[in-house]
Enzyme design. Structure first.
Site, PDB file in Angstrom:
ATOM      1  N   LYS A  92       3.057 -15.624   5.329  1.00 41.68           N
ATOM      2  CA  LYS A  92       2.989 -14.159   5.280  1.00 41.68           C
ATOM      3  C   LYS A  92       3.543 -13.647   6.605  1.00 41.68           C
ATOM      4  CE  LYS A  92       1.062 -10.907   2.555  1.00 41.68           C
ATOM      5  NZ  LYS A  92       0.924 -10.863   1.108  1.00 41.68           N
ATOM      6  N   GLY A 194      -3.080   2.040 -10.085  1.00 44.40           N
ATOM      7  CA  GLY A 194      -1.717   1.969  -9.562  1.00 44.40           C
ATOM      8  C   GLY A 194      -0.929   1.092 -10.511  1.00 44.40           C
TER       9      GLY A 194
END
Ligand code: NAD
Length: 367
Positions: A92, A194
């Site tokens: 990440k 969302g």
């Protein structure tokens, strides 16, 4: 989003102690005066393959917070890839700063150069505060990027695939708790409509579930309610509803001391990352309360399956969906192991992921 909330206590250990404690292979600090780029790339584990994980941009309160975030997130990606049967490792990246103020073409391209310099040990993608356009800039400097728009030959929005995986997790959990996986007549609370929450709500309603939805964004809430017929509830009310399933699809850390006591649901299965505020303690608290928890890093892995498939070439959405369907069986495997050993489902999932890394690591030893 939930970034700062998820950061824990002040850290007193050295850099190597912090990385070593979680088992990271490599942490790269990227600094560029000209563009103002300050980024950290965390490569947690590459036993199964190159470390794949998105880039998050956030105005962290401190550099330590940024480091803590990248270490924690990259470790999570290792487990996500491993349990999903992917030949990918965990990584990440975080870029420090206010995206509104400092993000521009030069900064993103400079970041792309740093990603490129790792020669494919780390492959990046979109995360919080990254837009498709930003990934296009990164792509100008490196091929080690995935989740490219369809118009550029990529796999496009991964959310429908993620939502499908969450749906599989919901069904598997229903099978475990209610004896069959039909969602018809089940009452389900979806927190956050969302991308993932919206696609999930559509599927649940289609299956005949009675769905309750909430969101801080009133406009989104109205659109999804009108489109699906789901019932709108208040943001705080969601935890107290008399429902069968709670599906967090917005923030992390919503499963905590306060909410576990309030929840009436027998199942927690949603798309949000890091749902358990404290992985260990709340994993076991759920066990005590008789609530079945579908580990988030497994059931929201559809997006990773999708971008991984793009990266390895010959992308097909159909193949990604089929692979994502496997989340159902993996969920059952986790539940069986947790029952057999009397451990939390979170711990069972981590155990299965670690076993795969260990066994495949040994396969690779001989040539
Ligand atoms: P999104 O930003 O499209 O949706 C999140 C929604 O949650 C928004 O509508 C937002 O208004 C709402 N929200 C924020 N705070 C809230 C609150 N306190 N209460 C209720 N609603 C709130 O994000 P998304 O892509 O749908 O992702 C949702 C979650 O799933 C995130 O945690 C994300 O990290 C995780 N996830 C997404 C994917 C993917 O493919 N999109 C993959 C893996 C994990």
């Amino acid at each position: 989003m939930s970034v700062v909330k998820e950061i824990e206590q002040p850290v007193t250990e050295s850099l190597f102690e912090q990385a070593g404690k979680m088992g990271h292979e490599q942490v790269v600090f990227c600094n560029d005066e000209a563009t103002g780029l300050k980024a950290i790339i965390g490569i947690h584990n590459t036993v199964l393959g190159p470390a794949l994980g998105g880039t998050r941009m956030w105005n962290y309160a401190s550099e330590q917070d940024a480091l803590t975030d990248v270490l924690r997130l990259s470790r999570g990606m290792t487990y996500k890839a491993a349990i999903s049967g992917l030949n990918l490792g965990g990584g990440k990246a975080v870029i420090i700063g206010d995206a509104e103020k400092i993000k521009n073409e030069a900064l993103m391209r400079r970041f792309g150069r740093f990603v490129d310099s790792l020669g494919g040990r780390y492959i990046t993608a979109e995360d919080v505060n990254m837009k498709t356009k930003d990934m296009e800039y990164v792509h100008m400097e490196t091929d080690y990027v995935t989740g490219i728009p369809e118009s550029m030959g990529g796999s496009g929005d991964p959310s429908p695939v993620t939502a499908y995986g969450v749906y599989m997790g919901v069904k598997a959990s229903a099978k475990k708790v209610f004896g069959n996986d039909s969602l018809s007549g089940k009452k389900i609370a979806v927190q956050g409509v969302g991308q993932v929450g919206m696609y999930l709500t559509e599927r649940l309603v289609k299956d005949g579930a009675k769905v309750f939805i909430t969101d801080i964004n009133e406009a989104k809430l109205k659109t999804v309610a009108e489109k699906t017929g789901a019932q709108v509830v208040g943001m705080n009310e969601i935890y107290d509803l008399d429902v069968d399933i709670y599906s967090p699809c917005a923030l992390g850390a919503t499963v905590n001391d306060d909410t576990i006591k309030r929840l009436k649901a027998k199942i927690i299965a949603g798309g949000a990352n890091n749902q358990l505020q404290d992985e260990k303690r709340h994993g076991y608290m759920l066990l005590d309360y008789g609530i079945t928890y579908a580990p988030d890093f497994l059931i929201n892995a559809g997006g990773l399956i999708n971008v991984g498939s793009e990266y390895y070439g010959n992308y097909s959405r159909e193949r990604s969906m089929t692979q994502t369907e496997g989340i159902y069986d993996t969920c059952m495997r986790i539940y069986n192991l947790a029952d057999a050993e009397g451990i939390s489902t979170q711990e069972a999932a981590i155990k299965i992921a670690e076993q795969r890394i260990e066994s495949i690591g040994k396969v690779k030893l001989s040539y």
